[in-house]
Design an enzyme around this catalytic site. Structure first.
Site, PDB file in Angstrom:
ATOM      1  N   GLY A  36     -10.256 -18.704  -4.233  1.00  0.00           N
ATOM      2  CA  GLY A  36     -11.395 -19.533  -4.765  1.00  0.00           C
ATOM      3  C   GLY A  36     -12.376 -19.559  -4.002  1.00  0.00           C
ATOM      4  O   GLY A  36     -12.561 -18.268  -3.275  1.00  0.00           O
ATOM      5  N   TRP A  57     -23.936   9.424   8.075  1.00  0.00           N
ATOM      6  CA  TRP A  57     -22.718   8.784   8.041  1.00  0.00           C
ATOM      7  C   TRP A  57     -21.853   9.375   8.589  1.00  0.00           C
ATOM      8  O   TRP A  57     -20.641   9.531   8.365  1.00  0.00           O
ATOM      9  CB  TRP A  57     -22.164   8.910   6.448  1.00  0.00           C
ATOM     10  CG  TRP A  57     -23.250   8.998   5.379  1.00  0.00           C
ATOM     11  CD1 TRP A  57     -23.662   9.851   4.386  1.00  0.00           C
ATOM     12  CD2 TRP A  57     -24.001   7.792   5.076  1.00  0.00           C
ATOM     13  NE1 TRP A  57     -24.652   9.527   3.501  1.00  0.00           N
ATOM     14  CE2 TRP A  57     -24.613   8.265   3.737  1.00  0.00           C
ATOM     15  CE3 TRP A  57     -24.204   6.473   5.248  1.00  0.00           C
ATOM     16  CZ2 TRP A  57     -25.840   7.345   3.006  1.00  0.00           C
ATOM     17  CZ3 TRP A  57     -24.836   5.660   4.776  1.00  0.00           C
ATOM     18  CH2 TRP A  57     -25.830   6.075   3.857  1.00  0.00           C
ATOM     19  N   TYR A 115     -16.436  14.434  12.503  1.00  0.00           N
ATOM     20  CA  TYR A 115     -16.460  15.413  11.561  1.00  0.00           C
ATOM     21  C   TYR A 115     -18.000  15.428  10.788  1.00  0.00           C
ATOM     22  O   TYR A 115     -18.229  14.509  10.119  1.00  0.00           O
ATOM     23  CB  TYR A 115     -15.374  15.094  10.496  1.00  0.00           C
ATOM     24  CG  TYR A 115     -15.416  16.161   9.388  1.00  0.00           C
ATOM     25  CD1 TYR A 115     -14.616  17.479   9.405  1.00  0.00           C
ATOM     26  CD2 TYR A 115     -15.856  15.609   7.854  1.00  0.00           C
ATOM     27  CE1 TYR A 115     -14.611  18.210   8.414  1.00  0.00           C
ATOM     28  CE2 TYR A 115     -15.820  16.298   6.915  1.00  0.00           C
ATOM     29  CZ  TYR A 115     -15.155  17.662   7.139  1.00  0.00           C
ATOM     30  OH  TYR A 115     -14.737  18.341   5.951  1.00  0.00           O
ATOM     31  N   GLY A 146     -24.356  14.647   0.160  1.00  0.00           N
ATOM     32  CA  GLY A 146     -22.946  13.973   0.202  1.00  0.00           C
ATOM     33  C   GLY A 146     -21.872  14.527  -0.507  1.00  0.00           C
ATOM     34  O   GLY A 146     -21.084  15.472  -0.380  1.00  0.00           O
ATOM     35  N   GLN A 160       0.737 -19.500 -13.511  1.00  0.00           N
ATOM     36  CA  GLN A 160       1.113 -17.990 -13.701  1.00  0.00           C
ATOM     37  C   GLN A 160       0.001 -17.135 -13.702  1.00  0.00           C
ATOM     38  O   GLN A 160       0.274 -16.032 -13.077  1.00  0.00           O
ATOM     39  CB  GLN A 160       1.719 -18.049 -15.184  1.00  0.00           C
ATOM     40  CG  GLN A 160       2.217 -16.743 -15.510  1.00  0.00           C
ATOM     41  CD  GLN A 160       2.738 -16.709 -17.123  1.00  0.00           C
ATOM     42  OE1 GLN A 160       1.847 -17.005 -18.036  1.00  0.00           O
ATOM     43  NE2 GLN A 160       4.009 -16.355 -17.399  1.00  0.00           N
ATOM     44  N   THR A 210     -18.940   9.146  11.120  1.00  0.00           N
ATOM     45  CA  THR A 210     -17.798   8.113  11.933  1.00  0.00           C
ATOM     46  C   THR A 210     -17.630   8.619  13.164  1.00  0.00           C
ATOM     47  O   THR A 210     -17.519   9.895  13.449  1.00  0.00           O
ATOM     48  CB  THR A 210     -16.658   8.026  10.879  1.00  0.00           C
ATOM     49  OG1 THR A 210     -16.995   7.837   9.728  1.00  0.00           O
ATOM     50  CG2 THR A 210     -15.603   7.071  11.656  1.00  0.00           C
ATOM     51  N   ASP A 261      -8.414  18.179   1.262  1.00  0.00           N
ATOM     52  CA  ASP A 261      -6.822  18.214   0.643  1.00  0.00           C
ATOM     53  C   ASP A 261      -6.030  17.433   1.933  1.00  0.00           C
ATOM     54  O   ASP A 261      -4.990  16.768   1.232  1.00  0.00           O
ATOM     55  CB  ASP A 261      -6.433  19.496   0.453  1.00  0.00           C
ATOM     56  CG  ASP A 261      -7.106  19.914  -0.886  1.00  0.00           C
ATOM     57  OD1 ASP A 261      -7.880  19.480  -1.384  1.00  0.00           O
ATOM     58  OD2 ASP A 261      -7.037  21.421  -1.171  1.00  0.00           O
ATOM     59  N   GLU A 319     -15.076  10.547   2.139  1.00  0.00           N
ATOM     60  CA  GLU A 319     -14.288  11.795   1.592  1.00  0.00           C
ATOM     61  C   GLU A 319     -14.256  11.984   0.230  1.00  0.00           C
ATOM     62  O   GLU A 319     -12.947  12.535  -0.221  1.00  0.00           O
ATOM     63  CB  GLU A 319     -12.760  11.547   2.220  1.00  0.00           C
ATOM     64  CG  GLU A 319     -12.791  11.585   3.809  1.00  0.00           C
ATOM     65  CD  GLU A 319     -11.537  11.646   4.487  1.00  0.00           C
ATOM     66  OE1 GLU A 319     -10.604  12.460   3.949  1.00  0.00           O
ATOM     67  OE2 GLU A 319     -11.454  11.283   5.461  1.00  0.00           O
ATOM     68  N   GLY A 320     -15.317  11.903  -0.448  1.00  0.00           N
ATOM     69  CA  GLY A 320     -15.191  12.312  -1.643  1.00  0.00           C
ATOM     70  C   GLY A 320     -15.277  10.888  -2.843  1.00  0.00           C
ATOM     71  O   GLY A 320     -14.330  10.353  -2.665  1.00  0.00           O
TER      72      GLY A 320
HETATM   73  C1  LIG Z   1     -19.002   4.558   6.184  1.00  0.00           C
HETATM   74  C2  LIG Z   1     -19.116   5.749   5.935  1.00  0.00           C
HETATM   75  C3  LIG Z   1     -18.723   6.637   6.809  1.00  0.00           C
HETATM   76  C4  LIG Z   1     -18.648   8.301   6.245  1.00  0.00           C
HETATM   77  N1  LIG Z   1     -18.141   8.917   7.332  1.00  0.00           N
HETATM   78  C5  LIG Z   1     -18.250  10.435   7.212  1.00  0.00           C
HETATM   79  C6  LIG Z   1     -17.999  11.383   8.144  1.00  0.00           C
HETATM   80  O1  LIG Z   1     -17.265  10.850   9.193  1.00  0.00           O
HETATM   81  N2  LIG Z   1     -18.295  12.548   7.871  1.00  0.00           N
HETATM   82  C7  LIG Z   1     -19.146  12.951   6.844  1.00  0.00           C
HETATM   83  O2  LIG Z   1     -19.413  14.234   6.739  1.00  0.00           O
HETATM   84  N3  LIG Z   1     -19.299  12.351   5.925  1.00  0.00           N
HETATM   85  C8  LIG Z   1     -18.993  10.788   5.893  1.00  0.00           C
HETATM   86  N4  LIG Z   1     -19.486  10.009   5.234  1.00  0.00           N
HETATM   87  C9  LIG Z   1     -20.031  10.270   3.913  1.00  0.00           C
HETATM   88  C10 LIG Z   1     -19.480  10.109   2.534  1.00  0.00           C
HETATM   89  O3  LIG Z   1     -18.454  11.219   2.366  1.00  0.00           O
HETATM   90  C11 LIG Z   1     -20.542  10.302   1.496  1.00  0.00           C
HETATM   91  O4  LIG Z   1     -21.237   9.119   1.492  1.00  0.00           O
HETATM   92  C12 LIG Z   1     -19.797  10.644   0.197  1.00  0.00           C
HETATM   93  O5  LIG Z   1     -19.194  11.826  -0.152  1.00  0.00           O
HETATM   94  C13 LIG Z   1     -20.988  10.429  -1.029  1.00  0.00           C
HETATM   95  O6  LIG Z   1     -22.167  11.211  -0.752  1.00  0.00           O
HETATM   96  P1  LIG Z   1     -23.776  10.339  -0.976  1.00  0.00           P
HETATM   97  O7  LIG Z   1     -23.502   9.203  -0.081  1.00  0.00           O
HETATM   98  O8  LIG Z   1     -24.478  11.554  -0.687  1.00  0.00           O
HETATM   99  O9  LIG Z   1     -23.554   9.938  -2.396  1.00  0.00           O
HETATM  100  P2  LIG Z   1     -24.152  10.900  -3.493  1.00  0.00           P
HETATM  101  O10 LIG Z   1     -23.580  12.313  -3.649  1.00  0.00           O
HETATM  102  O11 LIG Z   1     -25.628  10.917  -3.620  1.00  0.00           O
HETATM  103  O12 LIG Z   1     -23.545  10.279  -4.887  1.00  0.00           O
HETATM  104  C14 LIG Z   1     -24.370   9.027  -5.591  1.00  0.00           C
HETATM  105  C15 LIG Z   1     -23.403   8.655  -6.689  1.00  0.00           C
HETATM  106  O13 LIG Z   1     -23.379   9.604  -7.725  1.00  0.00           O
HETATM  107  C16 LIG Z   1     -22.021   9.874  -8.060  1.00  0.00           C
HETATM  108  N5  LIG Z   1     -21.936  11.431  -8.270  1.00  0.00           N
HETATM  109  C17 LIG Z   1     -22.453  12.458  -7.482  1.00  0.00           C
HETATM  110  N6  LIG Z   1     -22.445  13.592  -7.983  1.00  0.00           N
HETATM  111  C18 LIG Z   1     -21.783  13.364  -9.226  1.00  0.00           C
HETATM  112  C19 LIG Z   1     -21.586  14.218 -10.319  1.00  0.00           C
HETATM  113  N7  LIG Z   1     -21.474  15.527 -10.212  1.00  0.00           N
HETATM  114  N8  LIG Z   1     -20.854  13.628 -11.571  1.00  0.00           N
HETATM  115  C20 LIG Z   1     -20.724  12.210 -11.580  1.00  0.00           C
HETATM  116  N9  LIG Z   1     -21.100  11.391 -10.504  1.00  0.00           N
HETATM  117  C21 LIG Z   1     -21.607  11.942  -9.618  1.00  0.00           C
HETATM  118  C22 LIG Z   1     -21.357   9.654  -7.166  1.00  0.00           C
HETATM  119  O14 LIG Z   1     -19.982   9.555  -7.103  1.00  0.00           O
HETATM  120  C23 LIG Z   1     -21.894   8.229  -6.430  1.00  0.00           C
HETATM  121  O15 LIG Z   1     -21.594   7.315  -7.191  1.00  0.00           O
HETATM  122  C24 LIG Z   1     -19.402   8.439   5.399  1.00  0.00           C
HETATM  123  C25 LIG Z   1     -20.067   7.636   4.485  1.00  0.00           C
HETATM  124  C26 LIG Z   1     -19.663   6.258   4.785  1.00  0.00           C
HETATM  125  C27 LIG Z   1     -20.557   5.307   3.962  1.00  0.00           C
END
Ligand SMILES: Cc1cc2nc3c(=O)[nH]c(=O)nc-3n(C[C@H](O)[C@H](O)[C@H](O)COP(=O)(O)OP(=O)(O)OC[C@H]3O[C@@H](n4cnc5c(N)ncnc54)[C@H](O)[C@@H]3O)c2cc1C
Length: 382
Positions: free
Chosen positions: A339, A156, A123, A131, A279, A158, A240, A363-364
């Site tokens: 530990g 990224w 995908y 992202g 505990q 997969t 979704d 996935e978000g």
């Molecule tokens: C191992 C792995 C497998 C993956 N597999 C796939 C795949 O098969 N297909 C695919 O399409 N994608 C895939 N992804 C991509 C993945 O969905 C994205 O990495 C993810 O959506 C985050 O995008 P980004 O890495 O660009 O981070 P960014 O979008 O740059 O975000 C960086 C940080 O900012 C925060 N942030 C961003 N915007 C906001 C906002 N408006 N408000 C508050 N916080 C915000 C984010 O939560 C994050 O903490 C994969 C990622 C990984 C690491």
């Protein structure tokens, strides 16, 4: 009505997946994690015993199981190794744009490829600069005679290095943001399609994650899914329907963390007694049980809604965000229960913690899920 009774058929699939995790995944998970390699023989065996592509409709050679069934299987596979579960479940993610927007010919052709032989689909949504903000993607789709030309770079992805075809998203015009996004399906061997760098990851290391590059790739109308410009809606509907599966994987991770913690705490002694008698340790284990029960209910409800055709974005987002956060907490606590030994590769809990972290990202991210949930609540009429 939401019904929690598990059918005989579901029990049989869960038992088969549990057996598969115990016999085929757990014994090799540490080794493939260390090497950062896909255990292809494990995936092939999963295909042979019918644990891949379980939700594809019978009309395309699949088992026609429900999302809930697929989630229950995902829980068992993730108990064994979340990296293996991610790569197996990724076929469902890659197939969803076809199921949502493909015409009958496209579905027969591409979904038939997944059920007819052992194969992966990837995908392709995320990019180096896009992202969380899907509408910012830059991969371009330009009109060319009676077809299209595709150019861009996905990140990224997969299973990308092993996929025989890709579903994905490109834009007709980046300035139009979500309005220009268009879904496509293309074979790996089309001229101009290549695989870029492979990521060296923190966790889920046996799941292949690569760049996929498109350079002047010529597409025909048969490669476009749905109408041009409909892609953003297709991507959101895909999430979704796929997010309950992430929550289900989290349930597997949490249950494994709990089982490992129970077993270890009974044998490890400090101050003359097993640590299970302290505990502070009991409370961490109790909280793992609380988390597991909550996450299981959340993914079941989210999956059930998908199966009922109820489109409630916030249910999937709540299930995904809550489960990912709880998986992170429980696996961190499991390392604490062990530990110093928990911090080493002698026991599987450090891997659980590394694997769990990805659940809060792909996935978000957990932040994006909270934005989705809040938007949903705040857009309600007073
Ligand atoms: C191992 C792995 C497998 C993956 N597999 C796939 C795949 O098969 N297909 C695919 O399409 N994608 C895939 N992804 C991509 C993945 O969905 C994205 O990495 C993810 O959506 C985050 O995008 P980004 O890495 O660009 O981070 P960014 O979008 O740059 O975000 C960086 C940080 O900012 C925060 N942030 C961003 N915007 C906001 C906002 N408006 N408000 C508050 N916080 C915000 C984010 O939560 C994050 O903490 C994969 C990622 C990984 C690491």
């Amino acid at each position: 009505m939401f019904d929690l009774r598990v059918s005989e058929e579901q029990t049989a699939f869960v038992e088969a997946a549990r057996k598969f995790a115990a016999e085929r995944i757990i014994p090799v998970a540490g080794e493939y994690d260390e090497r950062g390699e896909m255990p292809l023989d494990v995936f092939r065996a999963a295909f042979d015993v019918g644990l891949m592509n379980v939700e594809l409709p019978e009309a395309y050679g699949g088992l026609g199981l429900h999302t809930l069934d697929g989630c229950m299987i995902a829980e068992e596979l993730a108990y064994g190794c979340a990296g293996v579960a991610t790569s197996i479940m990724c076929n469902h993610l890659g197939a969803l744009p076809l199921l949502i927007a493909g015409d009958e010919t496209q579905k027969q052709h591409w979904l038939g490829k997944l059920t007819g032989e052992f194969a992966f689909v990837s995908y392709c949504c995320s990019e180096p600069e896009a992202g969380s903000d899907v509408a910012a993607l830059r991969t371009r789709l330009r009109r060319d005679a009676d077809g299209w030309i595709l150019d861009g770079q996905k990140r990224w992805i997969t299973n990308g290095g092993y996929a025989s075809f890709f579903t994905g998203f490109a834009t007709l015009d980046p300035s139009t943001r979500h309005k220009g996004i268009t879904a496509f399906v293309i074979p790996r061997d089309l001229p101009g399609v290549s695989i870029g760098r492979k990521e060296n990851k923190l966790g889920q290391r046996c799941s292949n994650t690569v760049d996929v590059i498109f350079e002047d790739v010529r597409l025909g109308p048969e490669h476009i899914l749905g109408e041009p410009g409909q892609g953003f809606a297709i991507a959101m509907e895909t999430f979704d329907k796929s997010r309950p599966m992430i929550a289900a994987q989290c349930a597997g991770i949490i249950r494994r963390a709990m089982d490992e913690s129970i077993e270890y705490s009974r044998v490890r002694k400090t101050f003359g007694v097993p640590i299970a008698q302290h505990q502070a340790i009991q409370f961490m284990i109790a909280e793992m049980a609380m988390a597991y029960e909550s996450v299981r209910l959340l993914y079941m409800k989210a999956a059930w809604e998908v199966d009922q055709g109820i489109r409630r974005t916030s249910t999937s987002a709540i299930a995904k965000a809550m489960s990912a956060d709880l998986a992170m907490k429980c696996t961190t606590d499991a390392v604490q229960v062990f530990g110093g030994y928990g911090y080493t590769k002698e026991y599987p809990v450090e891997k659980l913690m590394r694997d769990a972290k990805l659940m809060q990202i792909y996935e978000g991210t957990s932040q994006i899920q909270r934005m989705v949930i809040a938007k949903n609540l705040l857009s309600r009429s007073a």
